[in-house]
Design a protein around this motif. Structure first.
Motif, PDB file in Angstrom:
ATOM      1  N   VAL A 120       9.267   5.568   9.577  1.00 24.78           N
ATOM      2  CA  VAL A 120       8.391   4.971  10.471  1.00 24.78           C
ATOM      3  C   VAL A 120       9.164   3.916  10.988  1.00 24.78           C
ATOM      4  O   VAL A 120       9.425   2.889  10.434  1.00 24.78           O
ATOM      5  CB  VAL A 120       7.190   4.595   9.812  1.00 24.78           C
ATOM      6  CG1 VAL A 120       6.084   3.957  11.129  1.00 24.78           C
ATOM      7  CG2 VAL A 120       6.432   5.771   9.248  1.00 24.78           C
ATOM      8  N   VAL A 121       9.427   4.055  12.398  1.00 26.42           N
ATOM      9  CA  VAL A 121       9.984   2.547  13.107  1.00 26.42           C
ATOM     10  C   VAL A 121       8.778   1.993  13.534  1.00 26.42           C
ATOM     11  O   VAL A 121       7.904   2.476  14.435  1.00 26.42           O
ATOM     12  CB  VAL A 121      10.880   3.380  14.108  1.00 26.42           C
ATOM     13  CG1 VAL A 121      11.536   1.940  14.958  1.00 26.42           C
ATOM     14  CG2 VAL A 121      11.933   4.087  13.489  1.00 26.42           C
ATOM     15  N   THR A 122       8.602   0.539  13.579  1.00 27.44           N
ATOM     16  CA  THR A 122       7.706  -0.268  14.350  1.00 27.44           C
ATOM     17  C   THR A 122       8.489  -1.247  14.956  1.00 27.44           C
ATOM     18  O   THR A 122       9.759  -1.399  14.840  1.00 27.44           O
ATOM     19  CB  THR A 122       6.752  -0.719  13.366  1.00 27.44           C
ATOM     20  OG1 THR A 122       7.360  -1.752  12.472  1.00 27.44           O
ATOM     21  CG2 THR A 122       6.247   0.436  12.350  1.00 27.44           C
ATOM     22  N   PRO A 123       7.920  -1.901  15.802  1.00 30.23           N
ATOM     23  CA  PRO A 123       8.711  -3.149  16.533  1.00 30.23           C
ATOM     24  C   PRO A 123       9.004  -4.253  15.392  1.00 30.23           C
ATOM     25  O   PRO A 123      10.174  -5.009  15.765  1.00 30.23           O
ATOM     26  CB  PRO A 123       7.618  -3.717  17.383  1.00 30.23           C
ATOM     27  CG  PRO A 123       6.762  -2.765  17.639  1.00 30.23           C
ATOM     28  CD  PRO A 123       6.537  -1.951  16.229  1.00 30.23           C
ATOM     29  N   SER A 124       8.630  -4.216  14.227  1.00 30.67           N
ATOM     30  CA  SER A 124       9.206  -5.218  13.056  1.00 30.67           C
ATOM     31  C   SER A 124      10.275  -4.495  12.354  1.00 30.67           C
ATOM     32  O   SER A 124      11.182  -5.207  11.821  1.00 30.67           O
ATOM     33  CB  SER A 124       7.795  -5.476  12.293  1.00 30.67           C
ATOM     34  OG  SER A 124       7.047  -5.921  12.880  1.00 30.67           O
ATOM     35  N   ARG A 125      10.387  -3.232  11.937  1.00 31.31           N
ATOM     36  CA  ARG A 125      11.179  -2.899  10.930  1.00 31.31           C
ATOM     37  C   ARG A 125      11.129  -1.281  11.039  1.00 31.31           C
ATOM     38  O   ARG A 125      10.379  -0.570  11.609  1.00 31.31           O
ATOM     39  CB  ARG A 125      10.803  -3.386   9.620  1.00 31.31           C
ATOM     40  CG  ARG A 125       9.610  -2.668   9.059  1.00 31.31           C
ATOM     41  CD  ARG A 125       9.066  -3.524   7.873  1.00 31.31           C
ATOM     42  NE  ARG A 125       8.372  -4.643   8.224  1.00 31.31           N
ATOM     43  CZ  ARG A 125       8.053  -5.866   7.753  1.00 31.31           C
ATOM     44  NH1 ARG A 125       8.611  -5.871   6.406  1.00 31.31           N
ATOM     45  NH2 ARG A 125       7.416  -6.872   8.307  1.00 31.31           N
ATOM     46  N   ILE A 126      11.956  -0.674  10.267  1.00 33.86           N
ATOM     47  CA  ILE A 126      12.222   0.692   9.632  1.00 33.86           C
ATOM     48  C   ILE A 126      11.455   0.876   8.369  1.00 33.86           C
ATOM     49  O   ILE A 126      11.862   0.164   7.401  1.00 33.86           O
ATOM     50  CB  ILE A 126      13.496   1.444   9.681  1.00 33.86           C
ATOM     51  CG1 ILE A 126      14.105   1.136  11.269  1.00 33.86           C
ATOM     52  CG2 ILE A 126      13.472   2.758   9.667  1.00 33.86           C
ATOM     53  CD1 ILE A 126      15.369   1.496  11.321  1.00 33.86           C
ATOM     54  N   TRP A 127      10.533   1.704   8.005  1.00 33.68           N
ATOM     55  CA  TRP A 127       9.973   1.811   7.033  1.00 33.68           C
ATOM     56  C   TRP A 127      10.526   3.266   6.480  1.00 33.68           C
ATOM     57  O   TRP A 127      10.634   4.151   6.747  1.00 33.68           O
ATOM     58  CB  TRP A 127       8.392   1.912   6.865  1.00 33.68           C
ATOM     59  CG  TRP A 127       7.638   0.866   7.266  1.00 33.68           C
ATOM     60  CD1 TRP A 127       7.529   0.427   8.334  1.00 33.68           C
ATOM     61  CD2 TRP A 127       6.962  -0.018   5.970  1.00 33.68           C
ATOM     62  NE1 TRP A 127       6.819  -0.975   8.270  1.00 33.68           N
ATOM     63  CE2 TRP A 127       6.351  -1.189   7.026  1.00 33.68           C
ATOM     64  CE3 TRP A 127       6.885   0.140   4.931  1.00 33.68           C
ATOM     65  CZ2 TRP A 127       5.944  -2.041   6.365  1.00 33.68           C
ATOM     66  CZ3 TRP A 127       6.323  -0.868   4.370  1.00 33.68           C
ATOM     67  CH2 TRP A 127       5.728  -2.056   4.986  1.00 33.68           C
ATOM     68  N   VAL A 128      10.826   3.245   5.027  1.00 33.98           N
ATOM     69  CA  VAL A 128      11.272   4.521   4.309  1.00 33.98           C
ATOM     70  C   VAL A 128      10.339   4.745   3.287  1.00 33.98           C
ATOM     71  O   VAL A 128      10.161   4.077   2.222  1.00 33.98           O
ATOM     72  CB  VAL A 128      12.707   4.173   3.644  1.00 33.98           C
ATOM     73  CG1 VAL A 128      13.061   5.329   2.843  1.00 33.98           C
ATOM     74  CG2 VAL A 128      13.804   3.845   4.875  1.00 33.98           C
ATOM     75  N   ILE A 129       9.416   5.708   3.397  1.00 29.32           N
ATOM     76  CA  ILE A 129       8.362   5.680   2.745  1.00 29.32           C
ATOM     77  C   ILE A 129       8.427   7.126   1.620  1.00 29.32           C
ATOM     78  O   ILE A 129       8.858   8.075   2.137  1.00 29.32           O
ATOM     79  CB  ILE A 129       6.998   5.993   3.433  1.00 29.32           C
ATOM     80  CG1 ILE A 129       6.708   4.530   4.324  1.00 29.32           C
ATOM     81  CG2 ILE A 129       5.576   6.005   2.631  1.00 29.32           C
ATOM     82  CD1 ILE A 129       5.855   4.843   5.281  1.00 29.32           C
ATOM     83  N   GLU A 130       8.239   6.763   0.458  1.00 28.90           N
ATOM     84  CA  GLU A 130       8.122   8.006  -0.489  1.00 28.90           C
ATOM     85  C   GLU A 130       6.682   8.245  -1.046  1.00 28.90           C
ATOM     86  O   GLU A 130       5.903   7.004  -1.360  1.00 28.90           O
ATOM     87  CB  GLU A 130       8.970   7.723  -1.832  1.00 28.90           C
ATOM     88  CG  GLU A 130       8.764   8.613  -2.896  1.00 28.90           C
ATOM     89  CD  GLU A 130       9.350   9.788  -2.603  1.00 28.90           C
ATOM     90  OE1 GLU A 130       8.955  10.944  -3.662  1.00 28.90           O
ATOM     91  OE2 GLU A 130      10.009  10.102  -1.744  1.00 28.90           O
ATOM     92  N   THR A 131       5.905   9.166  -1.118  1.00 29.23           N
ATOM     93  CA  THR A 131       4.698   9.407  -1.536  1.00 29.23           C
ATOM     94  C   THR A 131       4.724  10.144  -2.727  1.00 29.23           C
ATOM     95  O   THR A 131       5.297  10.999  -3.179  1.00 29.23           O
ATOM     96  CB  THR A 131       3.777  10.211  -0.567  1.00 29.23           C
ATOM     97  OG1 THR A 131       4.498  11.365  -0.367  1.00 29.23           O
ATOM     98  CG2 THR A 131       4.064   9.436   0.944  1.00 29.23           C
ATOM     99  N   GLN A 132       3.561   9.619  -3.578  1.00 25.31           N
ATOM    100  CA  GLN A 132       3.303  10.625  -4.743  1.00 25.31           C
ATOM    101  C   GLN A 132       1.684  10.653  -5.090  1.00 25.31           C
ATOM    102  O   GLN A 132       1.156   9.828  -4.345  1.00 25.31           O
ATOM    103  CB  GLN A 132       3.789   9.420  -6.083  1.00 25.31           C
ATOM    104  CG  GLN A 132       5.073   9.123  -6.098  1.00 25.31           C
ATOM    105  CD  GLN A 132       5.916  10.465  -6.569  1.00 25.31           C
ATOM    106  OE1 GLN A 132       5.388  11.602  -7.167  1.00 25.31           O
ATOM    107  NE2 GLN A 132       7.236  10.489  -6.322  1.00 25.31           N
ATOM    108  N   ALA A 133       1.388  11.680  -5.380  1.00 23.76           N
ATOM    109  CA  ALA A 133      -0.048  12.115  -5.423  1.00 23.76           C
ATOM    110  C   ALA A 133      -0.798  11.099  -6.655  1.00 23.76           C
ATOM    111  O   ALA A 133      -1.870  10.782  -6.517  1.00 23.76           O
ATOM    112  CB  ALA A 133      -0.090  13.559  -5.787  1.00 23.76           C
ATOM    113  N   GLY A 134       0.015  10.992  -7.877  1.00 25.56           N
ATOM    114  CA  GLY A 134      -0.416  10.194  -8.778  1.00 25.56           C
ATOM    115  C   GLY A 134       0.679   9.303  -9.275  1.00 25.56           C
ATOM    116  O   GLY A 134       1.698   9.387  -9.014  1.00 25.56           O
ATOM    117  N   ARG A 135       0.249   8.422 -10.218  1.00 27.38           N
ATOM    118  CA  ARG A 135       1.260   7.485 -10.837  1.00 27.38           C
ATOM    119  C   ARG A 135       2.428   8.410 -11.541  1.00 27.38           C
ATOM    120  O   ARG A 135       2.579   9.339 -12.219  1.00 27.38           O
ATOM    121  CB  ARG A 135       0.399   6.835 -12.101  1.00 27.38           C
ATOM    122  CG  ARG A 135      -0.669   5.822 -11.370  1.00 27.38           C
ATOM    123  CD  ARG A 135      -0.956   4.754 -12.389  1.00 27.38           C
ATOM    124  NE  ARG A 135      -2.020   4.044 -11.635  1.00 27.38           N
ATOM    125  CZ  ARG A 135      -1.716   2.791 -10.888  1.00 27.38           C
ATOM    126  NH1 ARG A 135      -0.518   2.511 -10.902  1.00 27.38           N
ATOM    127  NH2 ARG A 135      -2.657   2.047 -10.258  1.00 27.38           N
TER     128      ARG A 135
END
Length: 232
Positions: A120-135
């Motif tokens: 995700v690119v926002t005016p503030s930064r680039i986010w590198v997002i990893e998702t997990q369904a649970g811990r």
């Protein structure tokens, strides 16, 4: 949350594939279990011959170039429809996303470790997002953080100089966020759940922090495109 574009066609394609696999598996089971032990008691390697024939027949019937399965529910028709719906869904998301922002999902091209679930690119930064369904299990947690850190570095090398790149682990288990951040390979990995991530991204989208490189936005959108052409 919204379904992905083409969700219904994707499910239909999976169902059709499973029908073909089930039919072929049943036929192969009958051949192997009843006839071949009687006909070929001393040649077990020849079991691969009928297996290959059955698998080949399924490929031809369900998705091969020969039109033995006709109508709108041929698998190749389903996949083409899915691709079209995905392209249109991407175009709608592109058109309605806040100015100065960009989104790409399942990014493999610039990932160093596996894939990037969401960039995700926002005016503030680039986010590198990893998702997990649970811990994540304790033994696997350092490896998971290391993969995020590796992808943060690869995105930083891909992005223009001086653009901030932030790694993020989102655990979507409905629980409140405990520890706010972790460290891996000299990178700080932020910890969010679905709600806190949405809140943060909305804040950054509505409160621009500086000039946004339009070329960067186009490159980011292209990473999530299923075609070779930039939708912009």
């Amino acid at each position: 949350m919204l379904k992905k574009p083409g969700a219904w066609l994707r499910q239909k394609g999976i169902e059709r594939s499973m029908i073909g696999i089930s039919v072929c598996s049943g036929a192969l089971g009958i051949i192997v279990g009843i006839y071949l032990p009687l006909l070929l008691p001393n040649r077990p390697l020849l079991l691969f011959v009928p297996a290959s024939l059955v698998i080949g027949a399924w490929l031809v019937l369900m998705k091969g170039p020969w039109r033995l399965v006709k109508g709108p529910w041929r698998l190749d028709h389903i996949w083409k429809g899915l691709e079209a719906e995905t392209r249109i869904g991407n175009a709608i998301q592109y058109a309605l996303t806040a100015s100065g922002c960009a989104v790409a999902h399942d990014v493999k091209k610039i990932a160093k470790a596996g894939n990037i679930d969401h960039l995700v690119v926002t005016p503030s930064r680039i986010w590198v997002i990893e998702t997990q369904a649970g811990r994540v299990p304790k033994k696997k947690f350092p490896k998971a953080l290391g993969m995020i850190a590796a992808n943060v570095k690869s995105v930083r090398a891909w992005a223009p100089p001086m653009v901030e790149v932030q790694g993020c682990l989102v655990i979507d288990d409905g629980k409140k966020v405990g520890k706010k951040s972790f460290s891996a390979d000299l990178e700080t990995i932020l910890r969010h759940n679905r709600r806190t991530l949405m809140r943060q991204l909305r804040k950054e989208a509505c409160e621009p922090g500086g000039a946004v490189d339009e070329a960067l936005l186009r490159k980011a959108w292209a990473l999530g495109s299923i075609s070779n052409k930039d939708d912009g």
